[in-house]
Scaffold this motif. Structure first.
Motif, PDB file in Angstrom:
ATOM      1  N   LEU A 139     -78.099  21.398   0.849  1.00 23.79           N
ATOM      2  CA  LEU A 139     -76.993  21.376  -0.121  1.00 23.79           C
ATOM      3  C   LEU A 139     -77.334  20.346  -1.194  1.00 23.79           C
ATOM      4  O   LEU A 139     -78.091  19.413  -0.946  1.00 23.79           O
ATOM      5  CB  LEU A 139     -75.704  20.953   0.612  1.00 23.79           C
ATOM      6  CG  LEU A 139     -74.426  20.857  -0.216  1.00 23.79           C
ATOM      7  CD1 LEU A 139     -73.882  22.264  -0.498  1.00 23.79           C
ATOM      8  CD2 LEU A 139     -73.346  20.053   0.514  1.00 23.79           C
ATOM      9  N   ALA A 193     -74.666  18.551  -3.627  1.00 27.65           N
ATOM     10  CA  ALA A 193     -73.299  18.432  -4.145  1.00 27.65           C
ATOM     11  C   ALA A 193     -73.251  17.421  -5.292  1.00 27.65           C
ATOM     12  O   ALA A 193     -74.167  16.618  -5.467  1.00 27.65           O
ATOM     13  CB  ALA A 193     -72.367  17.984  -3.018  1.00 27.65           C
ATOM     14  N   SER A 194     -72.158  17.473  -6.058  1.00 25.74           N
ATOM     15  CA  SER A 194     -72.004  16.579  -7.218  1.00 25.74           C
ATOM     16  C   SER A 194     -71.782  15.132  -6.809  1.00 25.74           C
ATOM     17  O   SER A 194     -71.201  14.866  -5.756  1.00 25.74           O
ATOM     18  CB  SER A 194     -70.771  16.973  -8.027  1.00 25.74           C
ATOM     19  OG  SER A 194     -70.908  18.252  -8.497  1.00 25.74           O
ATOM     20  N   MET A 243     -66.646  13.465  -7.577  1.00 25.34           N
ATOM     21  CA  MET A 243     -65.822  14.377  -6.768  1.00 25.34           C
ATOM     22  C   MET A 243     -64.352  14.063  -7.030  1.00 25.34           C
ATOM     23  O   MET A 243     -64.015  12.976  -7.530  1.00 25.34           O
ATOM     24  CB  MET A 243     -66.120  14.163  -5.280  1.00 25.34           C
ATOM     25  CG  MET A 243     -67.584  14.375  -4.918  1.00 25.34           C
ATOM     26  SD  MET A 243     -67.907  14.065  -3.179  1.00 25.34           S
ATOM     27  CE  MET A 243     -67.391  15.612  -2.467  1.00 25.34           C
ATOM     28  N   GLY A 272     -69.807  15.124   0.389  1.00 26.74           N
ATOM     29  CA  GLY A 272     -70.128  16.379  -0.307  1.00 26.74           C
ATOM     30  C   GLY A 272     -70.366  17.507   0.688  1.00 26.74           C
ATOM     31  O   GLY A 272     -70.078  18.685   0.405  1.00 26.74           O
ATOM     32  N   ASN A 274     -67.728  20.929   1.483  1.00 27.73           N
ATOM     33  CA  ASN A 274     -68.316  22.265   1.343  1.00 27.73           C
ATOM     34  C   ASN A 274     -68.406  23.008   2.674  1.00 27.73           C
ATOM     35  O   ASN A 274     -69.022  24.081   2.742  1.00 27.73           O
ATOM     36  CB  ASN A 274     -69.713  22.159   0.723  1.00 27.73           C
ATOM     37  CG  ASN A 274     -69.639  22.077  -0.788  1.00 27.73           C
ATOM     38  OD1 ASN A 274     -69.278  23.047  -1.447  1.00 27.73           O
ATOM     39  ND2 ASN A 274     -69.943  20.912  -1.329  1.00 27.73           N
ATOM     40  N   GLN A 327     -78.618  16.893   2.853  1.00 27.29           N
ATOM     41  CA  GLN A 327     -78.794  16.782   1.401  1.00 27.29           C
ATOM     42  C   GLN A 327     -79.383  15.432   1.027  1.00 27.29           C
ATOM     43  O   GLN A 327     -79.257  14.445   1.748  1.00 27.29           O
ATOM     44  CB  GLN A 327     -77.519  17.068   0.633  1.00 27.29           C
ATOM     45  CG  GLN A 327     -76.497  15.983   0.612  1.00 27.29           C
ATOM     46  CD  GLN A 327     -75.422  16.255  -0.454  1.00 27.29           C
ATOM     47  OE1 GLN A 327     -75.683  16.842  -1.498  1.00 27.29           O
ATOM     48  NE2 GLN A 327     -74.213  15.823  -0.179  1.00 27.29           N
TER      49      GLN A 327
END
Ligand code: ATP
Length: 469
Positions: free
Chosen positions: A64, A66-67, A70, A173, A177, A195
């Motif tokens: 993954l 992720a940003s 958040m 993150g 998800n 990640q």
């Protein structure tokens, strides 16, 4: 000789292009570091090996990205807004600020310092007569809770409504998800999500080079399992073993420089029922390298369910009426801290047979920033042209990272390649050109091994085959 002090490594890093002080031409920005051309190669290789080991080589893992920014509610749910704090104390005399627990560590030990309550920190510093590292006074203020999250604003207005945090860990993150991943990826428990990404913590006392910085990178795994089908102690033991093997076998960090450290009950994070770190023997003493495994129970998924109002459950594929909230095991690695340990571990100073000495970075060949260096013996044009031909052949026929170096005497160039840890140097000489049989037969080159210093003469075809291996 291992690196006695960090200074030797910091100096080599700057001199050879591993790590530079951040914003250097502006006088720097405290405790920020930039990875130079060789440092970025080393760190990328470390991350690639991590991804290959834990994501690609395992059927039960997915990745993954992720940003960093958040929804701020994420950090309320995770407990970071209320609990991600360190005990901040000020020296009344020189006004410098410190982390109270860290100052007490040396006297009391890591475990005892970590479990102190906020109100115990100042009296303990006074009772133990612990002086201010800056001015030597023992005049401490009461300890205050200091939240480590960086705050910023999203969009054009600086109102509270637009407040966002830079993530202090990558883990959340993955939790937010969870539903997207289970809806799309046909995964069966147990499974994990990994990640790699930046995290930010406004550390009170950053330092020791890249060991503790305010911007750093994590490589984290959240491993979800069914607590009715697997004992958490077993999953814990599996991840301890996998983390240890990654550090020692995959990265080649020396076992004698590593040890496990279990967190004391009172030291555990608010969400954890068991955590074991791996510590590395840094030049200033043992320090956390990574968390081999932290048992987070179902805390995070339950919290996000509560705060988001979304169901974050797993339906048993063998019994669709059975819905559970999986429990979580988290191994968490810091790529900067591990890259630092790799560099310290590799750093060696040793005498040479000719009476001189050399510094050599004994990186595992899979981590070395440069695989092979081509060194033409002199700057004569036709010799350089031949060496370029060989260099291009290596680039075309292998996936290796190859350096081409013509500057300075051959001895100096060997020293430089030793200092940057290049496992093999290829010397192209007048023998290669067929002009000097004493140097070697036509179309042969010398391969020099970084560690044994053995030199071997091979044909160019053999060279390519050897390098491919
Ligand atoms: P410490 O006790 O050293 O502050 P931590 O227990 O807060 O570390 P974790 O939250 O477990 O650290 O983070 C997992 C990993 O991320 C750490 O083992 C480390 O490798 C890395 N890490 C954490 N904080 C930093 C930092 N400020 N700078 C560099 N790496 C960090």
């Amino acid at each position: 000789m291992p690196a006695q002090t960090l200074d030797q490594l910091v100096s080599l890093s700057k001199r050879r292009g591993f790590v530079f002080p951040g914003s250097d031409i502006y006088g720097g920005l405290a405790n920020t570091w930039d990875y130079g051309p060789l440092g970025v190669e080393l760190k990328n290789r470390l991350k690639k090996l991590w991804w290959k080991t834990f994501i690609h080589k395992r059927q039960d893992m997915v990745g993954l990205d992720a940003s960093i920014l958040m929804n701020p509610r994420v950090w309320e749910a995770s407990g970071h807004v209320s609990s991600f704090t360190d005990p901040l104390i000020d020296c009344k005399k020189c006004k410098q600020r410190f982390r109270g627990d860290k100052l007490l560590e040396e006297k009391l030990g890591v475990e005892a310092a970590a479990i102190l309550q906020l109100e115990q920190v100042q009296p303990m510093l006074v009772a133990e007569r612990i002086p201010c590292p800056n001015c030597g006074a023992v005049e401490w203020t009461e300890a205050k809770k200091f939240n480590l999250m960086f705050k910023t604003h999203q969009g054009v207005s600086e109102e509270t409504a637009s407040l966002v945090y830079l993530r202090p860990e990558t883990a959340q993150g993955i939790f937010v998800n969870f539903k997207n991943i289970t809806d799309t990826m046909r995964l069966r428990l147990p499974f994990g999500v990994g990640q790699i990404g930046k995290a930010f913590r406004n550390e009170i006392t950053p330092g020791n080079f890249t060991f503790r910085t305010r911007e750093f990178e994590q490589m984290e795994i959240e491993y979800f399992f069914d607590p009715e089908r697997q004992k958490w102690e077993d999953v814990f033991a599996e991840w301890k073993k996998a983390s240890w093997e990654f550090l020692t076998k995959t990265l080649g960090i020396k076992e004698e420089n590593l040890r496990f450290r279990d967190h004391e009950k009172d030291e555990l994070s608010h969400y954890s029922r068991g955590t074991t770190d791996v510590e590395y023997k840094f030049p200033w003493g043992w320090g956390e390298l990574c968390a081999a495994a932290a048992y987070r129970t179902d805390y995070d998924l339950k919290q996000h369910e509560k705060f988001s109002g979304q169901e974050l459950q797993y339906t048993d594929p063998d019994d669709p009426t059975r819905k559970i909230t999986p429990h979580v095991m988290e191994p968490s690695f810091g790529s900067d801290r591990i890259a630092l340990a790799i560099m310290l571990d590799a750093y060696t100073e040793e005498p040479l047979p000719n009476g001189e000495s050399r510094t050599v970075m004994r990186f595992d060949p899979r981590l070395a920033p440069i695989d092979v260096a081509i060194l033409p013996l002199s700057k004569k044009e036709h010799l350089i042209a031949k060496a370029q031909e060989i260099y291009k052949a290596i680039l075309d026929k292998t996936n290796l990272v190859c350096d081409f170096d013509v500057t300075g005497s051959i001895g100096k160039r060997y020293r430089r390649q030793d200092e940057i840890g290049t496992p093999r140097c290829i010397t192209v000489d007048f023998g290669t050109l067929g002009e000097d049989p004493e140097q070697g037969a036509p179309d042969t080159v010398t391969i020099r091994d970084r560690d044994s210093l053995q030199q071997e003469r091979v044909t160019i075809t053999q060279l390519i085959e050897k390098l491919r291996e």
